[in-house]
Structures are given as structure tokens and as C-alpha cells.
Design a protein around this motif. Structure first.
Motif, short mmCIF file in Angstrom:
data_model
loop_
_atom_site.label_atom_id
_atom_site.label_comp_id
_atom_site.label_asym_id
_atom_site.label_seq_id
_atom_site.Cartn_x
_atom_site.Cartn_y
_atom_site.Cartn_z
N PRO A 73 0.84 -1.20 0.00
CA PRO A 73 0.00 0.00 0.00
C PRO A 73 0.88 1.25 0.00
O PRO A 73 2.10 1.17 0.17
N PRO A 74 0.26 2.42 -0.16
CA PRO A 74 1.02 3.66 0.03
C PRO A 74 1.58 3.73 1.44
O PRO A 74 1.17 2.99 2.35
N THR A 75 2.51 4.65 1.66
CA THR A 75 3.19 4.74 2.96
C THR A 75 2.43 5.57 3.98
O THR A 75 2.87 5.69 5.13
N ARG A 76 1.31 6.18 3.58
CA ARG A 76 0.52 6.98 4.51
C ARG A 76 -0.94 6.57 4.44
O ARG A 76 -1.39 5.99 3.46
N GLY A 77 -1.67 6.92 5.50
CA GLY A 77 -3.10 6.67 5.52
C GLY A 77 -3.44 5.33 6.15
O GLY A 77 -2.56 4.57 6.60
N VAL A 78 -4.73 5.02 6.20
CA VAL A 78 -5.19 3.77 6.81
C VAL A 78 -5.93 2.89 5.80
O VAL A 78 -6.49 1.86 6.17
N ARG A 82 -4.53 1.51 -3.76
CA ARG A 82 -3.98 0.74 -4.88
C ARG A 82 -4.76 -0.54 -5.09
O ARG A 82 -5.12 -0.88 -6.22
N MET A 83 -5.02 -1.25 -4.01
CA MET A 83 -5.83 -2.46 -4.13
C MET A 83 -7.24 -2.12 -4.62
O MET A 83 -7.78 -2.75 -5.53
N ARG A 84 -7.84 -1.09 -4.03
CA ARG A 84 -9.20 -0.73 -4.40
C ARG A 84 -9.28 -0.26 -5.86
O ARG A 84 -10.21 -0.61 -6.58
N GLY A 85 -8.29 0.50 -6.29
CA GLY A 85 -8.27 0.96 -7.68
C GLY A 85 -8.09 -0.19 -8.65
O GLY A 85 -8.74 -0.22 -9.71
N PHE A 86 -7.23 -1.14 -8.29
CA PHE A 86 -7.01 -2.31 -9.14
C PHE A 86 -8.30 -3.11 -9.30
O PHE A 86 -8.68 -3.49 -10.41
N LEU A 87 -8.99 -3.36 -8.20
CA LEU A 87 -10.22 -4.15 -8.25
C LEU A 87 -11.30 -3.43 -9.04
O LEU A 87 -12.04 -4.04 -9.81
N ASP A 88 -11.40 -2.12 -8.85
CA ASP A 88 -12.41 -1.34 -9.58
C ASP A 88 -12.16 -1.35 -11.09
O ASP A 88 -13.10 -1.17 -11.88
N ALA A 89 -10.89 -1.54 -11.48
CA ALA A 89 -10.54 -1.50 -12.90
C ALA A 89 -10.79 -2.82 -13.62
O ALA A 89 -10.65 -2.90 -14.85
N ILE A 90 -11.15 -3.87 -12.88
CA ILE A 90 -11.38 -5.18 -13.51
C ILE A 90 -12.82 -5.26 -13.98
O ILE A 90 -13.75 -5.22 -13.17
N PRO A 91 -13.06 -5.39 -15.28
CA PRO A 91 -14.44 -5.51 -15.76
C PRO A 91 -15.04 -6.87 -15.38
O PRO A 91 -14.33 -7.88 -15.29
N ASN A 92 -16.34 -6.89 -15.16
CA ASN A 92 -17.01 -8.12 -14.74
C ASN A 92 -16.98 -9.22 -15.80
O ASN A 92 -17.17 -10.39 -15.48
N ARG A 128 0.36 1.00 9.19
CA ARG A 128 0.83 0.07 8.16
C ARG A 128 -0.04 -1.19 8.13
O ARG A 128 -0.40 -1.69 7.06
N SER A 129 -0.37 -1.71 9.30
CA SER A 129 -1.22 -2.89 9.37
C SER A 129 -2.68 -2.57 9.04
O SER A 129 -3.39 -3.39 8.47
N ARG A 130 -3.12 -1.36 9.38
CA ARG A 130 -4.48 -0.97 9.03
C ARG A 130 -4.65 -0.90 7.51
O ARG A 130 -5.71 -1.25 6.98
N ARG A 131 -3.63 -0.45 6.82
CA ARG A 131 -3.70 -0.42 5.35
C ARG A 131 -3.82 -1.83 4.78
O ARG A 131 -4.56 -2.05 3.81
N ARG A 132 -3.09 -2.77 5.36
CA ARG A 132 -3.16 -4.15 4.89
C ARG A 132 -4.54 -4.75 5.16
O ARG A 132 -5.09 -5.48 4.32
N LEU A 133 -5.09 -4.46 6.32
CA LEU A 133 -6.43 -4.97 6.63
C LEU A 133 -7.46 -4.37 5.68
O LEU A 133 -8.38 -5.07 5.23
N ASP A 134 -7.30 -3.11 5.35
CA ASP A 134 -8.22 -2.49 4.39
C ASP A 134 -8.15 -3.19 3.04
O ASP A 134 -9.18 -3.43 2.40
N ALA A 135 -6.94 -3.54 2.60
CA ALA A 135 -6.78 -4.27 1.34
C ALA A 135 -7.46 -5.63 1.42
O ALA A 135 -8.12 -6.07 0.47
N GLU A 136 -7.27 -6.33 2.54
CA GLU A 136 -7.94 -7.63 2.72
C GLU A 136 -9.46 -7.48 2.60
O GLU A 136 -10.12 -8.26 1.90
N GLN A 137 -10.00 -6.49 3.29
CA GLN A 137 -11.46 -6.32 3.31
C GLN A 137 -12.00 -5.94 1.94
O GLN A 137 -13.06 -6.42 1.53
N ALA A 138 -11.25 -5.10 1.23
CA ALA A 138 -11.68 -4.74 -0.13
C ALA A 138 -11.67 -5.97 -1.03
O ALA A 138 -12.59 -6.18 -1.83
N LEU A 139 -10.64 -6.79 -0.90
CA LEU A 139 -10.52 -7.99 -1.72
C LEU A 139 -11.63 -8.99 -1.39
O LEU A 139 -12.22 -9.62 -2.28
N GLN A 140 -11.93 -9.16 -0.10
CA GLN A 140 -12.98 -10.09 0.30
C GLN A 140 -14.35 -9.63 -0.20
O GLN A 140 -15.16 -10.45 -0.65
#
Length: 215
Positions: A73-78, A82-92, A128-140
Motif C-alpha cells: 500500500p502507500p506509505t501513509r493513511g489507513v 492501490r488495491m481498491r483501484g485495481f479491483l475497480d478497474a477489472i471488468p465483470n 501500516r497494518s491498518r492499510r493491509r487490513l483495508d486491502a484484505e477487506q476490499a478484496l474479500q
């Protein structure tokens, strides 16, 4: 055998690429710089140009590919845009066959040496761990919506060539007081790469796995 698509093809990504190439798979990887492109091409990896920070311009996925998302993930924020943008860019109508994501055991927070399993509650205490959890939740959430199987690997400290404080030890400088050394886990880079390959196989059940040494 599906084509392999690695996003974030650094040390672990290249190890995974070699293992799949040995099986005869076609390996693709995302690159945003000429230096990254050149390094990947020397390893017979097909380069797809793109930048996760500009997800609207990402190239289309190889059809029915096995996706490894290793990009940090980026180095700032929670959150992990990047994960969310990647998933949004995948057509169904162009979904991958499976996604494998390397997360961190840090999502459990500081458990003060207690034993942790996949059923333990998550409680990240640093961003740093909050960003990873956010990526997990977006992916799930995306997996629940699309039906694509997803494997999340929660990984502790990775060790291997270039990852150990050999020079510090040789110099005699202090590393860590034994009194301050708590229970922890590590995993060797080669072991993690092999686990990533197994996680990508169609017969491996999707879900969340803690991945570490046997101690």
C-alpha cells in the motif's frame, strides 16, 4: 494452466515467477519504470505497463489469469487505494481465475506473545497494518460480489539472502537484548514462494491463512 500475472514483482514475485516458469506457465508482471521492465525481461517475464496509482490506465488482465497481488500500500493513511483501484478497474466480463494476496500478521495487533490462529480477532494498532487490513477487506468484498476465489496469506517477517543483519552481527553492534525478545515468527523467502504457488492452485481452498515457520 492459467497465465500468471504478478503485481509487485520484487524478490518474492521473482521467486514465484521462477517456480511457475519451471512448470511451463506464461508469467506476466506489471511494471511502471524502465528499470523494472528491463529487470523483468531478463527473466523472461512478459511486461505489462501500468501504475497502480493511476488505476484508470491499468492494462487489461491476461484472460483467466492467476493474479498475485504483492504490491505494498502507500506509505501513509489507513486504506489501500492501490488495491481498491485495481479491483475497480477489472471488468465483470474479464475476471481472473483466482487472486492470491500477501498480507501481514500485523493485522492481529500486539498480542503480547499470545498464540494466534486465523480465528483470532484482528486489531491492527499501527497504520501500516491498518492499510493491509483495508486491502484484505476490499478484496474479500470484491470476491463475494464476483465469485472469484481469493487466498489471503498473513505473513510475519520474511528472511533469506539480503534480509538478515549479517553485517551488524559481524561488527559486534547490539541487535536485540534477550530480555526484550518476545515470541515471534519468521518465514524464509523460498518457503513463502512455494506456499504462494500452492495457494494459486485451483484445488487449494480459498480463505485466510497464517503463514510462518513451524515454531
Amino acid at each position: 494452466m492459467p497465465p500468471i500475472y504478478i503485481i509487485g514483482c520484487g524478490d518474492i514475485g521473482l521467486r514465484v515467477a521462477r517456480l511457475w516458469q519451471a512448470r511451463g506457465a506464461s508469467v506476466h508482471a506489471l511494471a511502471r519504470s524502465p528499470a523494472s521492465e528491463a529487470a523483468l525481461q531478463t527473466r523472461n517475464v512478459t511486461v505489462l505497463h501500468g501504475d497502480l496509482d493511476q488505476a484508470e490506465n491499468l492494462p487489461p488482465l491476461p484472460a483467466h489469469s492467476l493474479v498475485y497481488f504483492f504490491a505494498p500500500p502507500p506509505t501513509r493513511g489507513v486504506t489501500d487505494p492501490r488495491m481498491r483501484g485495481f479491483l475497480d478497474a477489472i471488468p465483470n466480463d474479464h475476471l481472473p481465475a483466482r487472486v492470491v494476496y500477501i498480507s501481514t500478521s500485523g493485522v492481529y495487533g500486539d498480542v503480547r506473545g499470545a498464540w494466534v490462529t486465523e480465528e483470532s480477532p484482528v486489531n491492527p494498532t499501527i497504520d501500516r497494518s491498518r492499510r493491509r487490513l483495508d486491502a484484505e477487506q476490499a478484496l474479500q468484498a470484491w470476491a463475494a460480489r464476483t465469485g472469484v476465489p481469493v487466498v489471503i496469506l498473513r505473513v510475519p517477517g520474511i528472511y533469506g539472502p539480503g534480509r538478515l543483519p549479517v553485517e551488524v552481527i559481524k561488527s559486534g553492534r547490539p541487535i536485540l537484548s534477550e530480555a526484550e525478545s518476545m515470541y515471534t515468527n519468521r518465514i524464509h523467502a523460498d518457503d513463502l514462494a512455494n506456499i504462494c504457488v500452492v495457494a494459486g492452485e485451483s484445488q487449494s481452498p480459498p480463505g485466510i491463512y497464517n503463514v510462518s515457520d513451524g515454531h
